[in-house]
Design an enzyme around this catalytic site. Structure first.
Site, PDB file in Angstrom:
ATOM      1  N   MET A 120       0.875  -1.198  -0.072  1.00 20.07           N
ATOM      2  CA  MET A 120       0.049   0.017   0.056  1.00 20.07           C
ATOM      3  C   MET A 120       0.873   1.140  -0.071  1.00 20.07           C
ATOM      4  SD  MET A 120      -2.736  -1.216  -0.394  1.00 20.07           S
ATOM      5  CE  MET A 120      -3.329  -2.900  -0.194  1.00 20.07           C
ATOM      6  N   CYS A 121       2.201   1.066  -0.101  1.00 22.38           N
ATOM      7  CA  CYS A 121       2.905   2.321  -0.296  1.00 22.38           C
ATOM      8  C   CYS A 121       2.864   2.979  -1.627  1.00 22.38           C
ATOM      9  CB  CYS A 121       4.403   1.984  -0.029  1.00 22.38           C
ATOM     10  SG  CYS A 121       4.752   2.030   1.831  1.00 22.38           S
ATOM     11  N   HIS A 122       2.886   4.038  -1.743  1.00 19.15           N
ATOM     12  CA  HIS A 122       2.867   5.095  -3.017  1.00 19.15           C
ATOM     13  C   HIS A 122       4.218   5.117  -3.683  1.00 19.15           C
ATOM     14  CE1 HIS A 122      -0.843   6.334  -1.021  1.00 19.15           C
ATOM     15  NE2 HIS A 122      -1.322   6.599  -2.248  1.00 19.15           N
ATOM     16  N   ILE A 156       8.300   4.805   5.613  1.00 23.48           N
ATOM     17  CA  ILE A 156       8.488   3.274   5.207  1.00 23.48           C
ATOM     18  C   ILE A 156       9.906   3.256   4.472  1.00 23.48           C
ATOM     19  CG2 ILE A 156       7.422   1.316   4.464  1.00 23.48           C
ATOM     20  CD1 ILE A 156       5.964   2.458   6.880  1.00 23.48           C
ATOM     21  N   GLU A 157       9.985   4.232   3.749  1.00 27.07           N
ATOM     22  CA  GLU A 157      11.256   4.123   2.942  1.00 27.07           C
ATOM     23  C   GLU A 157      12.697   4.053   3.894  1.00 27.07           C
ATOM     24  OE1 GLU A 157       8.158   5.498  -0.049  1.00 27.07           O
ATOM     25  OE2 GLU A 157       8.570   5.604   2.089  1.00 27.07           O
ATOM     26  N   ASP A 198      24.114 -10.770   5.750  1.00 24.60           N
ATOM     27  CA  ASP A 198      24.198 -11.570   4.769  1.00 24.60           C
ATOM     28  C   ASP A 198      25.856 -11.756   4.450  1.00 24.60           C
ATOM     29  OD1 ASP A 198      23.965 -13.181   2.178  1.00 24.60           O
ATOM     30  OD2 ASP A 198      24.324 -11.394   1.370  1.00 24.60           O
TER      31      ASP A 198
END
Length: 165
Positions: free
Chosen positions: A76-78, A113-114, A128
Site C-alpha cells: 500500500m505504499c505509494h 517506510i522508505e 548476509d
C-alpha cells in the site's frame, strides 16, 4: 474524528490511500537500527577482510536501493520520487553497528517506510555478508527516529504523544 486506519475501504478491504488532494511539501524521515555480532566479526569489518568485500559499502548501497524500491515491496505504499537517501554507520568498537537512514522527498506523502526499509535492508546486508563467520548476529531496535513535513508535522521518537503534531 476520522478513522486512523486509512488503508481499508468501506468493505473493510485493503486499499491504497487516495492522496490526490494532499499538498506537495518537503518531507524527511530518519530511521535507525542495530546489529549485534561477535567482536571478531566487527574487527574483520573494520579491517576489510571479509571475503565478500567491503561490508559497509555494500550495505550502504543496498539500503539506498531498498528505499527506492519500497512501493514494489510494501503493497500500500505509494511510488514516491525520492530526492535523497543517506545511510550512516556508527559502532561501539566492540560488537554493535548502528545504521541510520535519512530519506527526503518533495511530495504529497511521507517517506517513513522508505527510511525503515532502508535501515532493515542495510542491516540484513551486513548479516548476509558476515553470516559465514557469525550466524548469531541479532538485528534489533529498528524504529523511526524522526519525521518532518506534511499535515501531521513533526514526530520525534520518545516524545509524549500529546506533544506530537
Amino acid at each position: 474524528m476520522s478513522d486512523p486506519l486509512t488503508h481499508f475501504n468501506d468493505q473493510n478491504r485493503a486499499k491504497m490511500v487516495d492522496v490526490t488532494a494532499k499538498q506537495v511539501t518537503a518531507r524527511t524521515a530518519t530511521a535507525t537500527g542495530t546489529i549485534r555480532m561477535q567482536p571478531a566479526t566487527l574487527d574483520r569489518i573494520h579491517a576489510g577482510t571479509m571475503k565478500k568485500g567491503d561490508v559497509l559499502a555494500v550495505a550502504q548501497v543496498a539500503g539506498i536501493m531498498a528505499a527506492k524500491q519500497t512501493s514494489n515491496l510494501i503493497p500500500m505504499c505509494h511510488l514516491i520520487p525520492l530526492t535523497g537517501v543517506d545511510i550512516h554507520f556508527t559502532d561501539n568498537n566492540q560488537d554493535t553497528i548502528t545504521a541510520t537512514a535519512t530519506v527526503k522527498t518533495k511530495h504529497v506523502t511521507g517517506v517513513e517506510i522508505e527510511a525503515l526499509l532502508a535501515v532493515q535492508t542495510t542491516l540484513l546486508t551486513i548479516y548476509d555478508m558476515c553470516k559465514a563467520i557469525d550466524r548469531g548476529m541479532v538485528i534489533d531496535n529498528v524504529h523511526l527516529v524522526e519525521k518532518d513535513g506534511g499535515k501531521s508535522g513533526h514526530f520525534q521518537f520518545g516524545e509524549a504523544p500529546e506533544s506530537q503534531a
